[in-house]
Design a protein around this motif. Structure first.
Motif, PDB file in Angstrom:
ATOM      1  N   ALA A   1      11.326 -20.739 -75.252  1.00 28.25           N
ATOM      2  CA  ALA A   1      10.936 -21.889 -74.741  1.00 28.25           C
ATOM      3  C   ALA A   1      11.996 -22.883 -74.850  1.00 28.25           C
ATOM      4  O   ALA A   1      12.400 -23.680 -74.325  1.00 28.25           O
ATOM      5  CB  ALA A   1       9.804 -22.405 -74.894  1.00 28.25           C
ATOM      6  N   CYS A   2      12.315 -23.223 -76.155  1.00 25.30           N
ATOM      7  CA  CYS A   2      13.349 -24.093 -76.630  1.00 25.30           C
ATOM      8  C   CYS A   2      14.735 -23.678 -76.089  1.00 25.30           C
ATOM      9  O   CYS A   2      15.673 -24.812 -75.774  1.00 25.30           O
ATOM     10  CB  CYS A   2      13.252 -24.103 -78.328  1.00 25.30           C
ATOM     11  N   GLU A   3      15.094 -22.444 -76.146  1.00 21.54           N
ATOM     12  CA  GLU A   3      16.370 -22.121 -75.704  1.00 21.54           C
ATOM     13  C   GLU A   3      16.654 -22.557 -74.182  1.00 21.54           C
ATOM     14  O   GLU A   3      17.871 -22.887 -73.507  1.00 21.54           O
ATOM     15  CB  GLU A   3      16.619 -20.788 -75.819  1.00 21.54           C
ATOM     16  N   TYR A   4      15.464 -22.333 -73.315  1.00 23.13           N
ATOM     17  CA  TYR A   4      15.355 -22.582 -72.104  1.00 23.13           C
ATOM     18  C   TYR A   4      15.519 -24.149 -71.902  1.00 23.13           C
ATOM     19  O   TYR A   4      15.961 -24.360 -70.869  1.00 23.13           O
ATOM     20  CB  TYR A   4      14.191 -21.718 -71.421  1.00 23.13           C
ATOM     21  N   ALA A   5      14.608 -24.946 -72.591  1.00 21.22           N
ATOM     22  CA  ALA A   5      14.678 -26.274 -72.459  1.00 21.22           C
ATOM     23  C   ALA A   5      15.909 -26.917 -72.601  1.00 21.22           C
ATOM     24  O   ALA A   5      16.379 -27.668 -71.935  1.00 21.22           O
ATOM     25  CB  ALA A   5      13.750 -26.961 -73.268  1.00 21.22           C
TER      26      ALA A   5
ATOM     27  N   ALA B   1      14.518 -27.158 -58.919  1.00 20.36           N
ATOM     28  CA  ALA B   1      14.252 -25.999 -59.672  1.00 20.36           C
ATOM     29  C   ALA B   1      13.073 -26.480 -60.690  1.00 20.36           C
ATOM     30  O   ALA B   1      12.273 -25.663 -60.992  1.00 20.36           O
ATOM     31  CB  ALA B   1      15.399 -25.350 -60.430  1.00 20.36           C
ATOM     32  N   HIS B   2      13.217 -27.856 -61.122  1.00 16.04           N
ATOM     33  CA  HIS B   2      12.147 -28.385 -62.046  1.00 16.04           C
ATOM     34  C   HIS B   2      11.036 -28.358 -61.263  1.00 16.04           C
ATOM     35  O   HIS B   2       9.773 -28.011 -61.742  1.00 16.04           O
ATOM     36  CB  HIS B   2      12.795 -29.752 -62.511  1.00 16.04           C
ATOM     37  N   ASP B   3      10.799 -28.738 -60.201  1.00 17.26           N
ATOM     38  CA  ASP B   3       9.594 -29.218 -59.194  1.00 17.26           C
ATOM     39  C   ASP B   3       8.945 -27.702 -58.863  1.00 17.26           C
ATOM     40  O   ASP B   3       7.654 -27.539 -58.905  1.00 17.26           O
ATOM     41  CB  ASP B   3      10.012 -29.745 -57.908  1.00 17.26           C
ATOM     42  N   LEU B   4       9.796 -26.773 -58.962  1.00 17.40           N
ATOM     43  CA  LEU B   4       9.496 -25.208 -58.521  1.00 17.40           C
ATOM     44  C   LEU B   4       8.964 -24.531 -59.755  1.00 17.40           C
ATOM     45  O   LEU B   4       8.125 -23.596 -59.380  1.00 17.40           O
ATOM     46  CB  LEU B   4      10.452 -24.629 -57.697  1.00 17.40           C
ATOM     47  N   GLY B   5       9.300 -24.872 -60.710  1.00 17.84           N
ATOM     48  CA  GLY B   5       8.662 -24.128 -62.075  1.00 17.84           C
ATOM     49  C   GLY B   5       7.568 -24.558 -62.232  1.00 17.84           C
ATOM     50  O   GLY B   5       6.873 -23.621 -63.045  1.00 17.84           O
TER      51      GLY B   5
ATOM     52  N   ARG C   1       7.231  -9.057 -64.326  1.00 19.53           N
ATOM     53  CA  ARG C   1       7.884  -8.770 -62.744  1.00 19.53           C
ATOM     54  C   ARG C   1       7.168  -9.494 -61.709  1.00 19.53           C
ATOM     55  O   ARG C   1       7.740 -10.053 -60.873  1.00 19.53           O
ATOM     56  CB  ARG C   1       7.355  -7.294 -62.417  1.00 19.53           C
ATOM     57  N   HIS C   2       5.669  -9.803 -62.012  1.00 21.28           N
ATOM     58  CA  HIS C   2       5.112 -10.698 -61.155  1.00 21.28           C
ATOM     59  C   HIS C   2       5.542 -12.320 -61.018  1.00 21.28           C
ATOM     60  O   HIS C   2       6.006 -12.643 -60.292  1.00 21.28           O
ATOM     61  CB  HIS C   2       3.759 -10.831 -61.256  1.00 21.28           C
ATOM     62  N   GLY C   3       5.863 -12.807 -62.357  1.00 23.71           N
ATOM     63  CA  GLY C   3       6.273 -14.110 -62.348  1.00 23.71           C
ATOM     64  C   GLY C   3       7.704 -14.332 -61.930  1.00 23.71           C
ATOM     65  O   GLY C   3       8.118 -15.423 -61.268  1.00 23.71           O
ATOM     66  N   ARG C   4       8.536 -13.225 -62.231  1.00 22.89           N
ATOM     67  CA  ARG C   4      10.173 -13.173 -61.706  1.00 22.89           C
ATOM     68  C   ARG C   4       9.921 -13.121 -60.110  1.00 22.89           C
ATOM     69  O   ARG C   4      10.805 -13.738 -59.661  1.00 22.89           O
ATOM     70  CB  ARG C   4      10.842 -12.073 -62.266  1.00 22.89           C
ATOM     71  N   ALA C   5       9.241 -12.644 -59.568  1.00 18.87           N
ATOM     72  CA  ALA C   5       9.098 -12.101 -58.218  1.00 18.87           C
ATOM     73  C   ALA C   5       8.656 -13.553 -57.470  1.00 18.87           C
ATOM     74  O   ALA C   5       9.347 -13.839 -56.201  1.00 18.87           O
ATOM     75  CB  ALA C   5       8.220 -11.148 -57.652  1.00 18.87           C
ATOM     76  N   TRP C   6       7.836 -14.448 -58.181  1.00 23.29           N
ATOM     77  CA  TRP C   6       7.317 -15.559 -57.801  1.00 23.29           C
ATOM     78  C   TRP C   6       8.621 -16.526 -57.649  1.00 23.29           C
ATOM     79  O   TRP C   6       8.594 -17.453 -56.612  1.00 23.29           O
ATOM     80  CB  TRP C   6       6.214 -15.907 -58.489  1.00 23.29           C
TER      81      TRP C   6
ATOM     82  N   TRP D   1      12.895 -19.905 -63.264  1.00 22.55           N
ATOM     83  CA  TRP D   1      12.196 -19.279 -64.294  1.00 22.55           C
ATOM     84  C   TRP D   1      12.069 -19.965 -65.671  1.00 22.55           C
ATOM     85  O   TRP D   1      11.194 -20.055 -66.499  1.00 22.55           O
ATOM     86  CB  TRP D   1      12.776 -17.883 -64.399  1.00 22.55           C
ATOM     87  N   GLN D   2      13.220 -20.553 -66.046  1.00 21.41           N
ATOM     88  CA  GLN D   2      13.401 -21.428 -67.193  1.00 21.41           C
ATOM     89  C   GLN D   2      12.633 -22.433 -67.445  1.00 21.41           C
ATOM     90  O   GLN D   2      11.696 -22.828 -68.358  1.00 21.41           O
ATOM     91  CB  GLN D   2      14.851 -21.822 -67.451  1.00 21.41           C
ATOM     92  N   TRP D   3      12.348 -23.235 -66.279  1.00 20.91           N
ATOM     93  CA  TRP D   3      11.423 -24.276 -66.182  1.00 20.91           C
ATOM     94  C   TRP D   3       9.908 -23.858 -66.383  1.00 20.91           C
ATOM     95  O   TRP D   3       9.108 -24.445 -67.207  1.00 20.91           O
ATOM     96  CB  TRP D   3      11.525 -24.990 -64.898  1.00 20.91           C
ATOM     97  N   ALA D   4       9.463 -22.600 -65.552  1.00 22.95           N
ATOM     98  CA  ALA D   4       8.114 -22.245 -65.706  1.00 22.95           C
ATOM     99  C   ALA D   4       7.865 -21.765 -67.167  1.00 22.95           C
ATOM    100  O   ALA D   4       6.747 -21.889 -67.408  1.00 22.95           O
ATOM    101  CB  ALA D   4       8.294 -21.075 -64.594  1.00 22.95           C
ATOM    102  N   PHE D   5       8.762 -21.212 -67.830  1.00 20.89           N
ATOM    103  CA  PHE D   5       8.523 -20.655 -69.172  1.00 20.89           C
ATOM    104  C   PHE D   5       8.237 -21.796 -69.936  1.00 20.89           C
ATOM    105  O   PHE D   5       7.274 -21.798 -70.915  1.00 20.89           O
ATOM    106  CB  PHE D   5       9.648 -19.811 -69.634  1.00 20.89           C
ATOM    107  N   VAL D   6       9.125 -22.824 -69.944  1.00 20.67           N
ATOM    108  CA  VAL D   6       8.678 -23.778 -70.843  1.00 20.67           C
ATOM    109  C   VAL D   6       7.700 -24.699 -70.613  1.00 20.67           C
ATOM    110  O   VAL D   6       6.794 -24.951 -71.424  1.00 20.67           O
ATOM    111  CB  VAL D   6      10.072 -24.982 -70.780  1.00 20.67           C
ATOM    112  N   GLU D   7       7.300 -24.785 -69.252  1.00 16.97           N
ATOM    113  CA  GLU D   7       6.085 -25.404 -68.797  1.00 16.97           C
ATOM    114  C   GLU D   7       4.728 -24.814 -69.201  1.00 16.97           C
ATOM    115  O   GLU D   7       3.940 -25.265 -69.576  1.00 16.97           O
ATOM    116  CB  GLU D   7       6.061 -25.696 -67.354  1.00 16.97           C
ATOM    117  N   ARG D   8       4.913 -23.446 -69.095  1.00 17.79           N
ATOM    118  CA  ARG D   8       3.719 -22.624 -69.566  1.00 17.79           C
ATOM    119  C   ARG D   8       3.404 -22.877 -71.154  1.00 17.79           C
ATOM    120  O   ARG D   8       2.373 -22.827 -71.404  1.00 17.79           O
ATOM    121  CB  ARG D   8       3.871 -21.120 -69.054  1.00 17.79           C
TER     122      ARG D   8
END
Length: 317
Positions: free
Chosen positions: A185-189, A234-238, A256-261, A277-284
């Motif tokens: 998460a920190c690397e993606y942020a 991309a921020h808004d979409l994550g 696989r599901h998360g990446r497909a979304w 994907w990076q924003w989604a991971f950090v937000e989760r």
């Protein structure tokens, strides 16, 4: 003194997390609502379920019969909760383009009267993919170039905040998920912060999950409750991909599901899926820790469980 208004549990939890100021808001809320009803000539109904940071109730304007929604925000100060001034500014910038229309506002009372929209996207029973399509089309109507606005946080600032939030909350909560998840998460942020380009930013909603996307009276959808920022699409979409935790946990391959979304959102918006994907991971991860901190233990743990499965199969940043 009027009895306290019965608010959704999450609203009460957040208010109490503010300490004395939040308790005063809970105590004074009946008088605030009564005063607004008098000043704006409203018939106000019971609080609606599903709110998270405010009193939200259906209202009717007595003089015109127009249906509306009355919202009274709790005090600022809860880490991770958007300030009321930012939300109102975002709605005013939106001016009905993708956002709900503002009918009246009272900054001193932290109140806003909005047009009444229809059902939330979350409640329509649509497949996840259909919800994603509706979200991306609605968010695309919001994005417009904004290169300088002192009232809007930037994607740089938000990425920096989320990295620090994840580290400090993880330690304070006695490390409730794997070190590898926090490191990822920190690397993606850090990556999203370093990639920030102030000359190519747009107004984003900042909290466009499926409960904040509501049916519009003229067809399509509009967004409520913005955490407005100046950032990349991309921020808004994550951010919406914090959702559908149950579906991801039930999947035989959550990554696989998360990446497909992410790919689906990226294709429809013309945005790099890896950035989503990076924003989604950090937000989760940050939201899972935030929920644990509030005492929503099961919900937070399930969000982090998905993040843990995403970590095991995430490509290197």
């Amino acid at each position: 003194m009027k009895p306290r208004i019965e608010l959704p549990e999450l609203v009460q939890q957040k208010a109490r997390a503010l300490g004395g100021e939040g308790e005063r808001w809970l105590r004074d809320l009946p008088e605030i609502v009564d005063a607004l009803a008098t000043d704006w000539q409203l018939d106000v109904g019971a609080p609606m379920a599903g709110g998270s940071g405010a009193f939200v109730a259906p209202a009717t304007i007595a003089t015109t019969g127009e249906d509306a929604i009355l919202k009274v925000a709790m005090p600022d100060g809860l880490e991770g909760q958007s300030p009321f001034a930012t939300e109102l500014h975002g709605l005013e910038l939106g001016a009905g383009r993708g956002f709900v229309r503002v009918l009246r506002a009272a900054v001193d009372r932290r109140a806003v009267l909005q047009e009444r929209l229809g059902r939330s996207l979350q409640s329509l029973g649509l497949p996840v993919e259909a919800q994603l399509d509706a979200i991306v089309e609605t968010l695309r109507g919001v994005w417009r170039p904004v290169t300088d606005d002192p009232l809007l946080r930037t994607g740089f600032e938000q990425a920096e905040f989320l990295e620090m939030f994840v580290l400090t909350r993880w330690e304070a909560l006695d490390r409730p998920c794997a070190t590898a998840t926090i490191r990822q998460a920190c690397e993606y942020a850090h990556a999203r912060r370093d990639d920030f380009d102030a000359n190519h930013t747009v107004l984003i909603h900042g909290d466009g999950h499926h409960a904040n996307v509501l049916e519009a009276p003229d067809g399509g959808f509009r967004l409520i409750d913005p955490d407005a920022m100046r950032s990349e699409p991309a921020h808004d979409l994550g951010i919406p991909l914090r959702g559908w935790t149950d579906e991801l946990l039930a999947s035989d391959d959550p990554t696989r599901h998360g990446r497909a979304w992410c790919e689906r959102l990226g294709e429809r918006a013309g945005v790099d899926a890896d950035k989503i994907w990076q924003w989604a991971f950090v937000e989760r991860v940050s939201t899972g820790l935030f929920l644990l901190d509030l005492g929503a233990l099961e919900q937070g743990a399930r969000m982090l469980a998905v993040a843990g499965q995403w970590t095991a199969t995430s490509p290197a940043s």
